[in-house]
Design a protein around this motif. Sequence first.
Motif, short mmCIF file in Angstrom:
data_model
loop_
_atom_site.label_atom_id
_atom_site.label_comp_id
_atom_site.label_asym_id
_atom_site.label_seq_id
_atom_site.Cartn_x
_atom_site.Cartn_y
_atom_site.Cartn_z
N UNK A 1 0.86 -1.30 0.43
CA UNK A 1 -0.01 0.17 -0.06
C UNK A 1 0.50 1.11 -0.54
N UNK A 2 0.02 2.29 0.20
CA UNK A 2 0.76 3.63 0.71
C UNK A 2 1.56 3.95 1.50
N UNK A 3 2.83 4.69 1.84
CA UNK A 3 2.94 4.80 2.40
C UNK A 3 4.11 6.19 2.14
N UNK A 4 4.58 6.78 3.41
CA UNK A 4 5.73 8.22 3.14
C UNK A 4 7.30 7.91 3.23
N UNK A 5 7.45 8.72 2.09
CA UNK A 5 9.10 8.39 1.88
C UNK A 5 9.59 9.64 2.83
N UNK A 6 10.57 9.58 3.47
CA UNK A 6 11.23 10.41 4.31
C UNK A 6 12.26 10.76 3.27
N UNK A 7 13.14 12.10 2.48
CA UNK A 7 14.17 11.53 2.05
C UNK A 7 15.24 12.14 3.08
N UNK A 8 15.67 11.09 3.25
CA UNK A 8 17.39 11.08 4.06
C UNK A 8 18.73 12.20 3.74
N UNK A 9 18.53 12.92 2.31
CA UNK A 9 19.68 13.18 1.82
C UNK A 9 19.10 14.11 0.20
N UNK A 10 19.51 15.14 -0.28
CA UNK A 10 19.09 15.86 -1.18
C UNK A 10 19.24 14.99 -2.43
N UNK A 11 18.51 15.37 -3.54
CA UNK A 11 19.28 14.29 -4.59
C UNK A 11 18.29 14.83 -6.06
N UNK A 12 19.41 15.30 -6.96
CA UNK A 12 18.13 15.29 -8.07
C UNK A 12 17.46 15.03 -8.55
N UNK A 13 17.29 13.13 -7.68
CA UNK A 13 16.00 12.91 -8.76
C UNK A 13 14.88 12.90 -7.82
N UNK A 14 14.91 13.66 -6.59
CA UNK A 14 14.32 14.08 -5.65
C UNK A 14 13.71 15.23 -6.17
N UNK A 15 13.82 16.07 -6.91
CA UNK A 15 13.57 17.33 -7.99
C UNK A 15 11.47 17.21 -7.96
N UNK A 16 11.51 17.87 -7.11
CA UNK A 16 9.44 18.59 -7.51
C UNK A 16 9.00 16.82 -6.59
N UNK A 17 9.77 16.44 -6.31
CA UNK A 17 8.38 15.97 -4.81
C UNK A 17 8.73 15.74 -3.92
N UNK A 18 7.58 16.71 -2.80
CA UNK A 18 8.28 16.75 -1.60
C UNK A 18 8.58 16.08 -0.36
N UNK A 19 9.12 16.40 0.81
CA UNK A 19 9.87 15.55 1.79
C UNK A 19 8.29 14.73 1.95
N UNK A 20 8.45 13.74 2.49
CA UNK A 20 7.09 13.03 2.95
C UNK A 20 5.96 12.46 2.25
N UNK A 21 6.78 12.24 1.22
CA UNK A 21 5.53 11.83 -0.13
C UNK A 21 5.20 11.01 0.02
N UNK A 22 4.16 10.53 -0.56
CA UNK A 22 3.09 8.79 -0.41
C UNK A 22 3.76 8.04 -1.70
#
Length: 207
Positions: free
Chosen positions: A124-145
């Motif tokens: 199912x859906x779950x939150x992802x906490x970003x531990x470090x910045x990365x170009x792959x996280x661009x446009x994806x808010x921290x704690x997105x599901x």
Amino acid sequence: MGNIRSVAQAVMKVAPECTVVIAHTPEMIASADKVILPGQGAMPDCMTNLKESGLFEALLVAIKTKPLLGVCVGEQMLFTTSAEAHLPQKSTDCLNIFPGKVIKFDLEEKVQLDGSHFKVPHMGWNEVKQQRSHPMWEGIPDASRFYFVHSYYVVPDDEEYVFGTTHYGSEFTCAVARDNIFATQFHPEKSAQLGLCLYKNFTRWNP
């Protein structure tokens, strides 16, 4: 194994200017600008199929030279060993790109806030906490599901490779990265717009 075509369709949707192929020869991997390694199913079967496909050596070369995105079991395959094995083996040897292991959820003694027991697989859906910045996280808010379907998860030997974590019973690693490699336990192709955003970021990522 499993979700290859859905991954390909997701990439085609976000990057229609790209040529997306499902590689079935070493030459197709060698000629690619970028490689996505998806996977579903049992680790022993995934590793066996990879070797029997004739793509094993070409993939190892690509991992060292091209941007690579691992998805689900494709993330797990990048580690040293997995506890998922066919008896009498006690573990399965993986690609050994990231030092570390793959283990199964052990949640029998844990209960959720509503008193119910945790189920395995984690689905199912779950939150992802970003531990470090990365170009792959661009446009994806921290704690997105994002969407998960798995019974095993990676345990890196070095925390510097951990770029995302999720809580299910306890905190576990759900995204790793190093140099030209980024990999996730969750399925971007099943994760609506933010999952598509991650695939789009990959098509633009030039490590």
